[in-house]
Design an enzyme around this catalytic site. Structure first.
Site, PDB file in Angstrom:
ATOM      1  N   GLY A  10       0.968  -1.306  -0.220  1.00 54.07           N
ATOM      2  CA  GLY A  10       0.044   0.340   0.046  1.00 54.07           C
ATOM      3  C   GLY A  10       0.625   1.302   0.106  1.00 54.07           C
ATOM      4  N   THR A  11       0.270   2.446  -0.472  1.00 54.23           N
ATOM      5  CA  THR A  11       1.076   4.123  -0.498  1.00 54.23           C
ATOM      6  C   THR A  11      -0.204   4.409  -1.627  1.00 54.23           C
ATOM      7  OG1 THR A  11       2.811   4.580  -1.110  1.00 54.23           O
ATOM      8  CG2 THR A  11       1.746   3.683  -2.502  1.00 54.23           C
ATOM      9  N   THR A  12       0.576   5.618  -0.810  1.00 54.07           N
ATOM     10  CA  THR A  12      -0.275   6.836  -1.356  1.00 54.07           C
ATOM     11  C   THR A  12       1.054   8.298  -2.323  1.00 54.07           C
ATOM     12  OG1 THR A  12      -1.807   6.862   0.125  1.00 54.07           O
ATOM     13  CG2 THR A  12      -1.733   9.315  -1.676  1.00 54.07           C
ATOM     14  N   ASP A  27       3.617   9.404   0.208  1.00 54.58           N
ATOM     15  CA  ASP A  27       4.334   8.892   1.886  1.00 54.58           C
ATOM     16  C   ASP A  27       5.685   8.159   2.046  1.00 54.58           C
ATOM     17  OD1 ASP A  27       2.673   6.486   0.789  1.00 54.58           O
ATOM     18  OD2 ASP A  27       3.202   5.956   3.019  1.00 54.58           O
ATOM     19  N   LYS A  44      10.422   6.248  -2.077  1.00 51.46           N
ATOM     20  CA  LYS A  44       8.955   6.011  -3.128  1.00 51.46           C
ATOM     21  C   LYS A  44       9.291   7.088  -4.268  1.00 51.46           C
ATOM     22  CE  LYS A  44       5.859   4.254   0.355  1.00 51.46           C
ATOM     23  NZ  LYS A  44       4.846   4.038   0.491  1.00 51.46           N
TER      24      LYS A  44
END
Length: 204
Positions: A10-12, A27, A44
């Site tokens: 997961g990530t944004t 994030d 990221k």
């Protein structure tokens, strides 16, 4: 270990074009299946070109391999032609390299004439340009914030505020996103990447 657990990270991440350049933000939490935090200082956003960078969302291994290949392609082009690849060609190359990989990056860059460009790339090789984009498990929440706050006349620092707000809106509800923020400021002069332990630090 089950492959689904490994690849469903997961990530944004978000990207947006401003009147002065491009802002990318993400994030810093890496998680397995959205349930276990495996790293709290994940980078990221990576520079892949003198005036472009890309975010990572999806499989960590797949994203890292994609970034290495994209950076190598851009470097080879520059070595052969004596000038950097234009951002549109870089985005098309990214789409070809990503095909079949479990990743969904956002690519942002500034052309030689100063035009800010943002592209979303998908695992099927699709390349879509827009004024702003988001990816990862917090994409829906971040996109809602971008739609509310984005203007096409934003300055670069106003763009940083909007991008930070978009990531922060995902951090509030998406358990797979968190642990601060990384921000890339991209202009015709180059790429500058900073990390912050708290989103409010990026707004200062």
């Amino acid at each position: 270990m089950n492959d689904d657990v490994v690849t469903k990270t997961g990530t944004t991440t978000v990207g947006l074009a401003t009147s002065e350049g491009v802002v990318l933000a993400a994030d810093r939490r890496a998680s397995l299946g959205g349930r276990f935090v495996s790293n709290k200082q994940a980078m990221k956003i990576e520079q892949v070109h003198p005036r472009a960078a890309v975010t990572m969302a999806g499989s960590v291994g797949g994203a890292q391999a994609f970034i290495r290949q994209l950076r190598a392609s851009a470097n080879l082009y520059e070595a052969r032609r004596g000038e950097p690849m234009d951002v549109d060609a870089l985005a098309q190359t990214a789409g070809q390299l990503l095909r079949g990989m479990p990743a969904s990056p956002v690519l942002g860059g500034v052309d030689a004439d100063g035009e800010a460009r943002v592209f979303s790339i998908d695992g099927a090789g699709g390349v879509l340009e827009d004024a702003y984009s988001a990816s990862g498990s917090g994409m829906t929440l971040a996109t809602g914030a971008l739609e509310r706050l984005y203007r096409d006349d934003l300055t670069l620092e106003e763009g940083v505020e909007v991008a930070a707000e978009a990531v922060d809106s995902a951090l509030e509800r998406d358990t797979a996103s968190g642990n601060g923020i990384t921000v890339a400021r991209i202009t015709a002069d180059g790429v500058n990447i900073d990390t912050y332990d708290d989103v409010t630090e990026a707004l200062a």
